[in-house]
Design a protein around this motif. Structure first.
Motif, PDB file in Angstrom:
ATOM      1  N   LEU A  96      -6.024  17.140   3.984  1.00 19.65           N
ATOM      2  CA  LEU A  96      -7.291  16.938   4.679  1.00 19.65           C
ATOM      3  C   LEU A  96      -7.157  17.193   6.173  1.00 19.65           C
ATOM      4  O   LEU A  96      -8.062  17.763   6.796  1.00 19.65           O
ATOM      5  CB  LEU A  96      -7.799  15.516   4.444  1.00 19.65           C
ATOM      6  CG  LEU A  96      -9.149  15.176   5.073  1.00 19.65           C
ATOM      7  CD1 LEU A  96     -10.244  16.071   4.517  1.00 19.65           C
ATOM      8  CD2 LEU A  96      -9.497  13.711   4.844  1.00 19.65           C
ATOM      9  N   VAL A  97      -6.036  16.790   6.758  1.00 24.50           N
ATOM     10  CA  VAL A  97      -5.849  16.990   8.197  1.00 24.50           C
ATOM     11  C   VAL A  97      -5.869  18.476   8.541  1.00 24.50           C
ATOM     12  O   VAL A  97      -6.331  18.878   9.616  1.00 24.50           O
ATOM     13  CB  VAL A  97      -4.538  16.313   8.681  1.00 24.50           C
ATOM     14  CG1 VAL A  97      -3.319  16.975   8.055  1.00 24.50           C
ATOM     15  CG2 VAL A  97      -4.445  16.320  10.197  1.00 24.50           C
ATOM     16  N   GLU A  98      -5.390  19.302   7.612  1.00 23.55           N
ATOM     17  CA  GLU A  98      -5.416  20.752   7.824  1.00 23.55           C
ATOM     18  C   GLU A  98      -6.845  21.291   7.729  1.00 23.55           C
ATOM     19  O   GLU A  98      -7.232  22.194   8.489  1.00 23.55           O
ATOM     20  CB  GLU A  98      -4.540  21.444   6.786  1.00 23.55           C
ATOM     21  CG  GLU A  98      -3.060  21.105   6.886  1.00 23.55           C
ATOM     22  CD  GLU A  98      -2.251  21.659   5.731  1.00 23.55           C
ATOM     23  OE1 GLU A  98      -1.102  22.089   5.965  1.00 23.55           O
ATOM     24  OE2 GLU A  98      -2.761  21.673   4.595  1.00 23.55           O
ATOM     25  N   VAL A 116     -12.473  23.583   2.786  1.00 24.96           N
ATOM     26  CA  VAL A 116     -12.484  22.602   1.709  1.00 24.96           C
ATOM     27  C   VAL A 116     -11.051  22.278   1.312  1.00 24.96           C
ATOM     28  O   VAL A 116     -10.148  23.106   1.469  1.00 24.96           O
ATOM     29  CB  VAL A 116     -13.285  23.146   0.495  1.00 24.96           C
ATOM     30  CG1 VAL A 116     -12.593  24.363  -0.115  1.00 24.96           C
ATOM     31  CG2 VAL A 116     -13.501  22.066  -0.560  1.00 24.96           C
ATOM     32  N   GLN A 117     -10.844  21.066   0.806  1.00 27.31           N
ATOM     33  CA  GLN A 117      -9.506  20.639   0.392  1.00 27.31           C
ATOM     34  C   GLN A 117      -9.260  20.999  -1.063  1.00 27.31           C
ATOM     35  O   GLN A 117     -10.117  20.777  -1.930  1.00 27.31           O
ATOM     36  CB  GLN A 117      -9.355  19.130   0.587  1.00 27.31           C
ATOM     37  CG  GLN A 117      -7.943  18.618   0.345  1.00 27.31           C
ATOM     38  CD  GLN A 117      -7.817  17.130   0.624  1.00 27.31           C
ATOM     39  OE1 GLN A 117      -8.808  16.422   0.770  1.00 27.31           O
ATOM     40  NE2 GLN A 117      -6.588  16.648   0.693  1.00 27.31           N
ATOM     41  N   PHE A 136       0.833  -1.195   0.000  1.00 27.65           N
ATOM     42  CA  PHE A 136       0.000   0.000   0.000  1.00 27.65           C
ATOM     43  C   PHE A 136       0.873   1.252   0.000  1.00 27.65           C
ATOM     44  O   PHE A 136       1.815   1.361   0.783  1.00 27.65           O
ATOM     45  CB  PHE A 136      -0.910   0.008   1.222  1.00 27.65           C
ATOM     46  CG  PHE A 136      -1.911  -1.121   1.240  1.00 27.65           C
ATOM     47  CD1 PHE A 136      -3.072  -1.044   0.497  1.00 27.65           C
ATOM     48  CD2 PHE A 136      -1.666  -2.273   1.979  1.00 27.65           C
ATOM     49  CE1 PHE A 136      -3.989  -2.086   0.494  1.00 27.65           C
ATOM     50  CE2 PHE A 136      -2.574  -3.315   1.994  1.00 27.65           C
ATOM     51  CZ  PHE A 136      -3.740  -3.220   1.246  1.00 27.65           C
ATOM     52  N   VAL A 137       0.527   2.193  -0.885  1.00 22.85           N
ATOM     53  CA  VAL A 137       1.237   3.470  -0.960  1.00 22.85           C
ATOM     54  C   VAL A 137       0.240   4.583  -0.618  1.00 22.85           C
ATOM     55  O   VAL A 137      -0.669   4.867  -1.402  1.00 22.85           O
ATOM     56  CB  VAL A 137       1.821   3.709  -2.363  1.00 22.85           C
ATOM     57  CG1 VAL A 137       2.499   5.082  -2.430  1.00 22.85           C
ATOM     58  CG2 VAL A 137       2.818   2.609  -2.721  1.00 22.85           C
ATOM     59  N   PRO A 138       0.382   5.205   0.566  1.00 19.80           N
ATOM     60  CA  PRO A 138      -0.537   6.285   0.938  1.00 19.80           C
ATOM     61  C   PRO A 138      -0.276   7.545   0.125  1.00 19.80           C
ATOM     62  O   PRO A 138       0.869   7.985  -0.005  1.00 19.80           O
ATOM     63  CB  PRO A 138      -0.240   6.500   2.430  1.00 19.80           C
ATOM     64  CG  PRO A 138       1.145   5.991   2.628  1.00 19.80           C
ATOM     65  CD  PRO A 138       1.335   4.879   1.643  1.00 19.80           C
ATOM     66  N   LEU A 139      -1.343   8.113  -0.441  1.00 23.91           N
ATOM     67  CA  LEU A 139      -1.230   9.280  -1.306  1.00 23.91           C
ATOM     68  C   LEU A 139      -2.259  10.336  -0.920  1.00 23.91           C
ATOM     69  O   LEU A 139      -3.412  10.009  -0.630  1.00 23.91           O
ATOM     70  CB  LEU A 139      -1.478   8.872  -2.769  1.00 23.91           C
ATOM     71  CG  LEU A 139      -0.547   7.803  -3.360  1.00 23.91           C
ATOM     72  CD1 LEU A 139      -1.132   7.280  -4.670  1.00 23.91           C
ATOM     73  CD2 LEU A 139       0.845   8.369  -3.581  1.00 23.91           C
ATOM     74  N   ASN A 140      -1.836  11.620  -0.939  1.00 20.62           N
ATOM     75  CA  ASN A 140      -2.810  12.679  -0.699  1.00 20.62           C
ATOM     76  C   ASN A 140      -3.493  13.040  -2.016  1.00 20.62           C
ATOM     77  O   ASN A 140      -3.146  12.523  -3.082  1.00 20.62           O
ATOM     78  CB  ASN A 140      -2.163  13.899  -0.027  1.00 20.62           C
ATOM     79  CG  ASN A 140      -1.102  14.563  -0.901  1.00 20.62           C
ATOM     80  OD1 ASN A 140      -1.209  14.593  -2.121  1.00 20.62           O
ATOM     81  ND2 ASN A 140      -0.066  15.097  -0.266  1.00 20.62           N
ATOM     82  N   ALA A 141      -4.465  13.950  -1.945  1.00 26.29           N
ATOM     83  CA  ALA A 141      -5.262  14.280  -3.132  1.00 26.29           C
ATOM     84  C   ALA A 141      -4.410  14.860  -4.256  1.00 26.29           C
ATOM     85  O   ALA A 141      -4.664  14.606  -5.436  1.00 26.29           O
ATOM     86  CB  ALA A 141      -6.374  15.253  -2.750  1.00 26.29           C
ATOM     87  N   LYS A 142      -3.398  15.628  -3.896  1.00 29.27           N
ATOM     88  CA  LYS A 142      -2.582  16.300  -4.904  1.00 29.27           C
ATOM     89  C   LYS A 142      -1.676  15.341  -5.659  1.00 29.27           C
ATOM     90  O   LYS A 142      -1.485  15.475  -6.879  1.00 29.27           O
ATOM     91  CB  LYS A 142      -1.743  17.398  -4.246  1.00 29.27           C
ATOM     92  CG  LYS A 142      -0.909  18.218  -5.216  1.00 29.27           C
ATOM     93  CD  LYS A 142      -0.135  19.313  -4.495  1.00 29.27           C
ATOM     94  CE  LYS A 142       0.704  20.141  -5.466  1.00 29.27           C
ATOM     95  NZ  LYS A 142       1.462  21.221  -4.762  1.00 29.27           N
ATOM     96  N   GLU A 143      -1.125  14.351  -4.975  1.00 31.26           N
ATOM     97  CA  GLU A 143      -0.116  13.490  -5.592  1.00 31.26           C
ATOM     98  C   GLU A 143      -0.672  12.188  -6.171  1.00 31.26           C
ATOM     99  O   GLU A 143       0.042  11.460  -6.878  1.00 31.26           O
ATOM    100  CB  GLU A 143       0.965  13.152  -4.561  1.00 31.26           C
ATOM    101  CG  GLU A 143       0.471  12.372  -3.363  1.00 31.26           C
ATOM    102  CD  GLU A 143       1.464  12.351  -2.204  1.00 31.26           C
ATOM    103  OE1 GLU A 143       2.454  13.106  -2.254  1.00 31.26           O
ATOM    104  OE2 GLU A 143       1.231  11.600  -1.241  1.00 31.26           O
ATOM    105  N   ARG A 144      -1.941  11.875  -5.929  1.00 31.35           N
ATOM    106  CA  ARG A 144      -2.490  10.567  -6.319  1.00 31.35           C
ATOM    107  C   ARG A 144      -2.428  10.297  -7.822  1.00 31.35           C
ATOM    108  O   ARG A 144      -2.068   9.195  -8.238  1.00 31.35           O
ATOM    109  CB  ARG A 144      -3.935  10.439  -5.821  1.00 31.35           C
ATOM    110  CG  ARG A 144      -4.854  11.545  -6.290  1.00 31.35           C
ATOM    111  CD  ARG A 144      -6.245  11.438  -5.719  1.00 31.35           C
ATOM    112  NE  ARG A 144      -6.964  12.694  -5.891  1.00 31.35           N
ATOM    113  CZ  ARG A 144      -8.248  12.853  -5.638  1.00 31.35           C
ATOM    114  NH1 ARG A 144      -8.951  11.823  -5.211  1.00 31.35           N
ATOM    115  NH2 ARG A 144      -8.823  14.025  -5.795  1.00 31.35           N
ATOM    116  N   PHE A 145      -2.768  11.293  -8.642  1.00 32.52           N
ATOM    117  CA  PHE A 145      -2.810  11.056 -10.082  1.00 32.52           C
ATOM    118  C   PHE A 145      -1.405  10.953 -10.670  1.00 32.52           C
ATOM    119  O   PHE A 145      -1.148  10.140 -11.552  1.00 32.52           O
ATOM    120  CB  PHE A 145      -3.606  12.152 -10.783  1.00 32.52           C
ATOM    121  CG  PHE A 145      -5.039  12.217 -10.325  1.00 32.52           C
ATOM    122  CD1 PHE A 145      -5.843  11.096 -10.365  1.00 32.52           C
ATOM    123  CD2 PHE A 145      -5.571  13.400  -9.832  1.00 32.52           C
ATOM    124  CE1 PHE A 145      -7.169  11.142  -9.932  1.00 32.52           C
ATOM    125  CE2 PHE A 145      -6.888  13.457  -9.407  1.00 32.52           C
ATOM    126  CZ  PHE A 145      -7.689  12.333  -9.456  1.00 32.52           C
TER     127      PHE A 145
END
Length: 347
Positions: A187-189, A158-159, A88-97
């Motif tokens: 999201l945590v922010e 909003v993120q 599993f590689v955890p990714l935030n919204a910005k880096e996922r794509f």
């Protein structure tokens, strides 16, 4: 001028071509460079959320849980017959794509909304819907708000880099209502800002609000407004250009949905191989050679179901009544039960 035998040969060739084009003769599975890489590596690499209850979140031992994480295990089981052969590689919204485009991950299973631009201009292909969601708003009960329209003039957290940011702007613009967006990258922010009182409301997908509400110091002091302002079909995505790989990911999800409809569970799957129902026999590889079409063993679906169960089992365990979130099936129920979940048949 062609002779009689030549005309017969031409006619036979034309008929054979027509039969193949119409799908009456199965062709060999297309080669998949992604599948080859996964097999060579010995494990699937799956991009997931950095931590969202119900979808993908690591526990104290680093074990990932959630419906997205389970789907990663299902794909690994389809390929290797082993649910544990996944990283599993955890990714935030910005880096996922970027992670998917660059090949850092083989599949993205990260509560990601299927949209036209993502499915075309980003070089990605979505392979189905694992959860039908919609964007909503969370506010403090003390504000006494009854609907999203009551948020006129409010500050809303909003993120950035999400469909939520665009939907928020569309919602207020089409109604001519003023509002003040408070935007953060992580999201945590966003949650921290809402919790500290920097904004009156927090908006994201409804399921995510249910999960994040449990993390607040006093969950009962907050409520989710009933309005859904968007359609958010969440599903796994793969890179464009490898249709054979997309077929594996797509049909893994379809197998889980079909299994629930047919009454096949994680616990009875072995005994169901001997069922008289031809639909069950085809799905479980007891009849026909349908695994060959996607480059897998004919009993690949058995491995999937033994690993994680059918769609309903995954839903209830991670999001439904068997989880802390207790989200109702609603639109995620099977079509025969009034929901939207539906999969093409194995035949």
């Amino acid at each position: 001028m062609l002779g009689k035998q030549s005309l017969i040969r031409v006619a036979k060739s034309a008929v054979a071509a027509l039969v193949i084009l119409c799908g009456l003769i199965p062709l060999a599975a297309a080669q998949s460079p992604t599948l080859d890489n996964v097999k060579r590596r010995g494990q699937l690499v799956c991009g997931v959320n950095t931590g969202l209850a119900g979808f993908s979140v690591p526990d104290d031992r680093g074990q990932w849980t959630g419906i997205d994480a389970d789907f990663c295990r299902a794909v690994a089981a389809a390929i290797f017959g082993d649910r544990n052969k996944v990283r599993f590689v955890p990714l935030n919204a910005k880096e996922r794509f970027t992670a998917l485009q660059s090949g850092e991950v083989d599949v993205l299973s990260r509560n990601t909304t299927w949209t036209m631009s993502r499915d075309t201009s980003l070089g990605l292909n979505f392979t189905g819907v694992i959860f039908y969601d919609g964007q909503a708003f969370m506010t403090r009960k003390a504000l006494g708000l009854k609907s999203a329209a009551d948020l006129k003039g409010s500050s809303i957290c909003v993120q950035s880099g999400t469909t939520n940011e665009l939907n928020l702007a569309d919602f207020f613009a089409t109604r001519g209502l003023p509002y003040r967006p408070v935007v953060f990258e992580r999201l945590v922010e966003v949650l921290g800002a809402y919790n500290s009182g920097r904004c009156d409301s927090f908006t994201t997908d409804s399921s995510q609000l249910v999960a994040e509400r449990t993390r607040l110091p006093d969950p009962d002091a907050h409520e989710i407004l009933p309005d859904l302002i968007s359609k958010e079909p969440l599903g796994p995505a793969v890179r464009q250009g490898d249709a054979a790989w997309a077929n594996i990911v797509r049909w893994t999800l379809f197998a889980m949905i079909n299994a629930e409809e047919l009454g096949i569970t994680q616990h009875n799957v072995e005994s169901m191989r001997d069922a008289a129902n031809p639909e069950i026999r085809r799905l479980l590889g007891a009849e026909g050679e349908y695994g060959k079409g996607i480059g897998l063993a004919d009993d690949w679906a058995v491995s999937v179901l033994k690993a994680v169960g059918n769609y309903g089992e995954c839903f209830e365990r991670n999001l439904g009544q068997g989880s802390p979130l207790k989200i109702a099936r609603g639109r995620n129920a099977l079509w025969k039960d009034g929901g939207l979940m539906y999969a093409p048949p194995v035949r």
